[in-house]
Design an enzyme around this catalytic site. Structure first.
Site, PDB file in Angstrom:
ATOM      1  N   GLU A 177       0.836  -1.209   0.000  1.00 54.33           N
ATOM      2  CA  GLU A 177       0.000   0.000   0.000  1.00 54.33           C
ATOM      3  C   GLU A 177       0.865   1.250   0.000  1.00 54.33           C
ATOM      4  O   GLU A 177       0.834   2.054   0.933  1.00 54.33           O
ATOM      5  CB  GLU A 177      -0.993  -0.076   1.160  1.00 54.33           C
ATOM      6  CG  GLU A 177      -1.906  -1.284   0.980  1.00 54.33           C
ATOM      7  CD  GLU A 177      -2.973  -1.435   2.038  1.00 54.33           C
ATOM      8  OE1 GLU A 177      -3.416  -0.419   2.573  1.00 54.33           O
ATOM      9  OE2 GLU A 177      -3.362  -2.590   2.321  1.00 54.33           O
ATOM     10  N   HIS A 376     -16.387 -11.452   7.189  1.00 53.65           N
ATOM     11  CA  HIS A 376     -15.076 -10.808   7.188  1.00 53.65           C
ATOM     12  C   HIS A 376     -14.240 -11.417   8.291  1.00 53.65           C
ATOM     13  O   HIS A 376     -14.727 -11.576   9.415  1.00 53.65           O
ATOM     14  CB  HIS A 376     -15.229  -9.293   7.414  1.00 53.65           C
ATOM     15  CG  HIS A 376     -13.924  -8.561   7.486  1.00 53.65           C
ATOM     16  ND1 HIS A 376     -13.586  -7.747   8.538  1.00 53.65           N
ATOM     17  CD2 HIS A 376     -12.873  -8.517   6.639  1.00 53.65           C
ATOM     18  CE1 HIS A 376     -12.377  -7.228   8.317  1.00 53.65           C
ATOM     19  NE2 HIS A 376     -11.930  -7.683   7.177  1.00 53.65           N
ATOM     20  N   GLU A 446      -4.575  -6.980   2.381  1.00 55.51           N
ATOM     21  CA  GLU A 446      -3.172  -7.167   2.778  1.00 55.51           C
ATOM     22  C   GLU A 446      -2.731  -8.566   2.319  1.00 55.51           C
ATOM     23  O   GLU A 446      -2.260  -9.393   3.121  1.00 55.51           O
ATOM     24  CB  GLU A 446      -2.972  -6.992   4.294  1.00 55.51           C
ATOM     25  CG  GLU A 446      -3.332  -5.625   4.801  1.00 55.51           C
ATOM     26  CD  GLU A 446      -4.845  -5.422   4.977  1.00 55.51           C
ATOM     27  OE1 GLU A 446      -5.505  -6.364   5.426  1.00 55.51           O
ATOM     28  OE2 GLU A 446      -5.354  -4.339   4.636  1.00 55.51           O
ATOM     29  N   GLU A 470      -9.684   3.112   1.005  1.00 58.12           N
ATOM     30  CA  GLU A 470      -9.581   3.402   2.442  1.00 58.12           C
ATOM     31  C   GLU A 470      -8.574   4.511   2.748  1.00 58.12           C
ATOM     32  O   GLU A 470      -8.738   5.246   3.712  1.00 58.12           O
ATOM     33  CB  GLU A 470      -9.222   2.133   3.211  1.00 58.12           C
ATOM     34  CG  GLU A 470      -7.871   1.561   2.810  1.00 58.12           C
ATOM     35  CD  GLU A 470      -7.569   0.210   3.446  1.00 58.12           C
ATOM     36  OE1 GLU A 470      -8.458  -0.376   4.066  1.00 58.12           O
ATOM     37  OE2 GLU A 470      -6.417  -0.252   3.310  1.00 58.12           O
TER      38      GLU A 470
HETATM   39  C1  NOJ Z   1      -7.750  -2.961   6.084  1.00 58.28           C
HETATM   40  C2  NOJ Z   1      -8.621  -3.353   4.932  1.00 58.28           C
HETATM   41  O1  NOJ Z   1      -8.051  -2.955   3.715  1.00 58.28           O
HETATM   42  C3  NOJ Z   1      -9.980  -2.739   5.141  1.00 58.28           C
HETATM   43  O2  NOJ Z   1     -10.807  -2.993   4.029  1.00 58.28           O
HETATM   44  C4  NOJ Z   1     -10.577  -3.260   6.404  1.00 58.28           C
HETATM   45  O3  NOJ Z   1     -11.802  -2.602   6.644  1.00 58.28           O
HETATM   46  C5  NOJ Z   1      -9.655  -3.001   7.592  1.00 58.28           C
HETATM   47  N1  NOJ Z   1      -8.313  -3.438   7.323  1.00 58.28           N
HETATM   48  C6  NOJ Z   1     -10.141  -3.715   8.831  1.00 58.28           C
HETATM   49  O4  NOJ Z   1     -10.030  -5.083   8.663  1.00 58.28           O
HETATM   50 CA    CA Z   2      -5.644  -2.472   3.389  1.00 55.97          CA
END
Ligand code: NOJ
Ligand code: CA
Length: 681
Positions: A177, A376, A446, A470
């Site tokens: 990232e 998730h 990730e 994000e």
């Molecule tokens: C990083 C992720 O890219 C994101 O989509 C997620 O909401 C957060 N971590 C929490 O898991």
């Molecule tokens: Ca991420």
């Protein structure tokens, strides 16, 4: 003539004979790989395309602690073959694929009894090669046969033939990232892959295909234009543990005469093995919404409490919204216990929902409404714990009819394991294979980088692996240029879950972290650095078989431009990048069933691009609904104090078109355009 001289002549004849024989051309003849072995028995290769050198003579070989893998090789046999076959995939940018290549396998042996086959494939869109070592018969000091090796070095070089411009992220073995850099090739110290470059009239990109049970490759510049492979190390500094017989991933070089040619290449998928899953009927590309953006903004949280996002009530509201808007999936984050200690001595429970999230009831309600429920699993990087517990969780999800799972590794892995090391690669693969047994498709955040394994494991549907949406919630955000680099770099490797589509362009954010409770409705005002039309276009431009409309659903309700997402179909059949330059602009068209979708995006320069609509079905009239930038938008002060046209202004236009028409796409700075083409009855 003395015997000795005769022998020399004969040896020279053999060497030149071999050199002539060790050249491989792509089917069109435009791309050539030349292979040779030098006086020290070190293999080398070079690549040219369209009459131009791309890779100058560069050495090949690995190193191991136990025996000699790098030196002393003699060529024993050169084997050639050709392939020209079509194959299909259950989902992808293109469902019908063509694998057309020529292959050359050079079998060598060194004086320690190690055999090495260098297998090269030349396609019209680039080349791939891999190492196939067999050290099982190597002669080692104590006379014992070798059954495993410790890889300690990778001497694969990519000596680029000329300087030029390249686009990449810096080398880092625990994440991707990072902002993309545009710089001279000769000024690039190191890079992760895909490493995309332009030299004179050619475009190229270095990456890998079929990365299994091996560390990922980054490249480090040694000198001038000479890059060397560096593998993500194990905690002890060695690179990999492998069997005495082992095959590496393919090292790949895509080559094209124009920038979009890299996007239209299918090299990476062609270098992967066919699908191993017998039944893929449960793997369905889809659009989804979720309880997600609110948590990144800080208006909601992952943990239970007054601002908990994943509550039964909120779940029902999202399922109703999906069902009413032709959206097939809903994702819930923060539904399971354990978020209180994320980042600390973390322990997530992958089975147990928070008390205010009635999983059974929600699953039943989603099924009744025909909506897929997505779970998730944030692991925070705790891979050992996840490997212990995932199977129990997957069994539970399967019993509830759940087929989609977003995973996350936001945090360091234990014992100094790097995300991209061999152990990391093994972990991500173990998740994919275990999930397949329980009919679960994965969206990994990730992740390890995509190397085309989706062909073999189509339940590995999408992944993050770059700066996604994000970052707009907690950093200076992603520029429109970043979005013009992604299609030519990260997206060459495969689908990305960028999570596009913020409509509420000017918003407030608390820079959310889990459990953070200080949202007071008056946190910092910020904004998405593109126009709303570009947010729409990103649904087409950033390919993902699982495509999210990421904004809060209330920002879509009643919004005229949301009709594009309602009409959009993530189950794509065909795609073509029509026009673009790296970092400047991009235009892509896709077909899903009878509908076509076009997305276009520019950087900070306003731009007009004209494209023929000859990709449409001839003889069919389409209603083209154009979601465009409003070029007369009033100039307003942006949250960072700069002045620019209001990014929320757009216009929707409907016209009738056929395949003989052309379309002029006019885009504002940081703008874009999306078009849906729906056949008129
Ligand atoms: C990083 C992720 O890219 C994101 O989509 C997620 O909401 C957060 N971590 C929490 O898991
Ligand atoms: Ca991420």
């Amino acid at each position: 003539m003395k015997i000795k001289h005769l022998f020399l002549l004969w040896a020279l004849f053999l060497m030149s004979g071999c050199a002539d024989d060790m050249s491989l051309k792509s089917p069109s003849g435009d791309i050539t790989v030349d292979f040779s072995v030098d006086m020290d028995g070190i293999p080398h290769y070079q690549v040219s395309a369209y009459g131009q050198d791309v890779i100058e003579e560069s050495s090949l070989g690995l190193e191991a602690a136990e025996t000699e893998l790098a030196y002393g090789f003699n060529v024993k046999k050169v084997t050639r073959s050709k392939v020209d076959q079509e194959w299909t995939q259950p989902w992808g940018e293109n469902k019908l694929m063509r694998d057309r290549h020529n292959e050359m396998a050079v079998l060598m042996e060194n004086d320690r009894g190690v055999s090495l086959t260098m297998r090269f494939r030349a396609f019209d869109d680039g080349i791939g090669y891999r190492y196939e070592y067999d050290a099982s018969a190597a002669d080692v000091q104590d006379g014992e046969a070798l059954d495993s090796l410790t890889i300690t070095g990778d001497n694969t070089y990519f000596t680029l033939a000329q300087d030029g411009t390249c686009w990449s992220i810096g080398s880092y073995f625990s994440g991707y990232e990072l902002p993309y850099r545009e710089q001279a090739i000769s000024a690039t110290e190191n890079a992760n892959t895909p490493f995309t470059f332009r030299m004179e009239d050619l475009y190229g990109s270095i990456h890998e295909a079929a990365l299994y049970d091996f560390p990922e490759m980054n490249i480090y510049r040694q000198d001038s234009l000479d890059f060397k492979s560096e593998l993500a190390p194990r905690p002890d500094g060695s690179l990999a543990r492998v069997g005495a017989r082992f095959t590496t991933p393919w090292r790949t070089l895509q080559i094209a005469k124009d920038a979009v040619g890299l996007i239209n290449s299918s090299l990476i998928l062609n270098l992967n093995e066919p699908c191993v899953l017998e039944d893929v009927s449960w793997i369905k590309p889809q659009k989804y919404v979720g309880v997600w953006w609110g948590m990144h903004l800080g208006t909601q949280v992952w943990t239970m409490g007054p601002r908990h996002g994943a509550t039964t009530e909120n779940a029902i509201r999202h399922i109703d919204f999906a069902a009413a808007n032709n959206i097939q999936g809903v994702l819930f984050e923060g539904w399971n216990k354990g978020w209180e200690n994320w980042g600390g001595s973390q322990h997530f429970d992958y089975c147990e929902p928070y008390e205010d999230f009635d999983l059974e009831r929600i699953a039943a309600y989603a099924a009744e409404k025909g909506v897929s429920l997505w779970m998730h699993n944030e692991t925070g990087g705790s891979i050992f714990e996840y490997e212990r517990e995932m199977e129990k969780a997957f069994a539970k999800y399967q019993s509830l009819g759940i087929h989609y799972l977003k995973t996350g590794y936001a945090g360091g892995m234990p014992n100094y394991i790097r995300h991209h090391s061999q152990r990391g690669v093994q972990h991500y693969q173990k998740v994919v294979e275990t999930a397949a047994e329980y009919e679960i498709a994965i969206d990994a955040h990730e992740p390890i980088k995509e190397t085309g394994i989706r062909r073999t494991w189509p339940n590995m549907m999408t992944r993050e692996g770059a700066r996604g949406m994000e970052w707009n919630a907690w950093s200076e955000g992603n520029s429109s240029e970043h979005l013009c680099v992604l299609p030519y770099t990260r997206l060459l490797s495969g689908p990305m879950d960028y999570t596009p589509g913020v409509f509420d362009i000017y918003y407030k954010t608390a820079c959310a972290t889990p459990g953070r409770e200080e949202w007071n409705g008056d946190n910092s005002q910020t904004y998405i650095k593109t126009t709303i039309a570009r947010q729409i276009a990103n649904w087409v431009l950033i390919y993902s078989p699982l495509q999210m409309a990421c904004d809060l659903i209330e920002n879509y309700e009643g919004h005229p431009a949301f009709q594009f997402f309602r009409d959009f179909d993530a189950d794509c059949d065909w795609s073509e990048a029509l026009a673009g330059e790296i970092g400047d602009y991009i235009v892509i068209a896709r077909r899903a069933g009878e509908k076509f979708f076009l997305g276009a995006g520019t950087d900070s320069e306003p731009r007009a691009v004209t494209v023929p609509l000859d990709f449409l079905e001839p003889g069919v009239t389409y209603e083209a609904v154009i979601y465009a930038d409003d070029l007369d938008a009033p100039v307003v002060t942006q949250p960072d104090g700069t002045k620019a046209p209001d990014k929320t202004c757009y216009r929707i236009e409907k016209i009738k078109v056929t395949s003989s028409d052309t379309l002029t796409i006019e885009m504002a700075a940081d703008g874009g355009q999306a078009v849906s083409f729906i056949p008129v009855e």
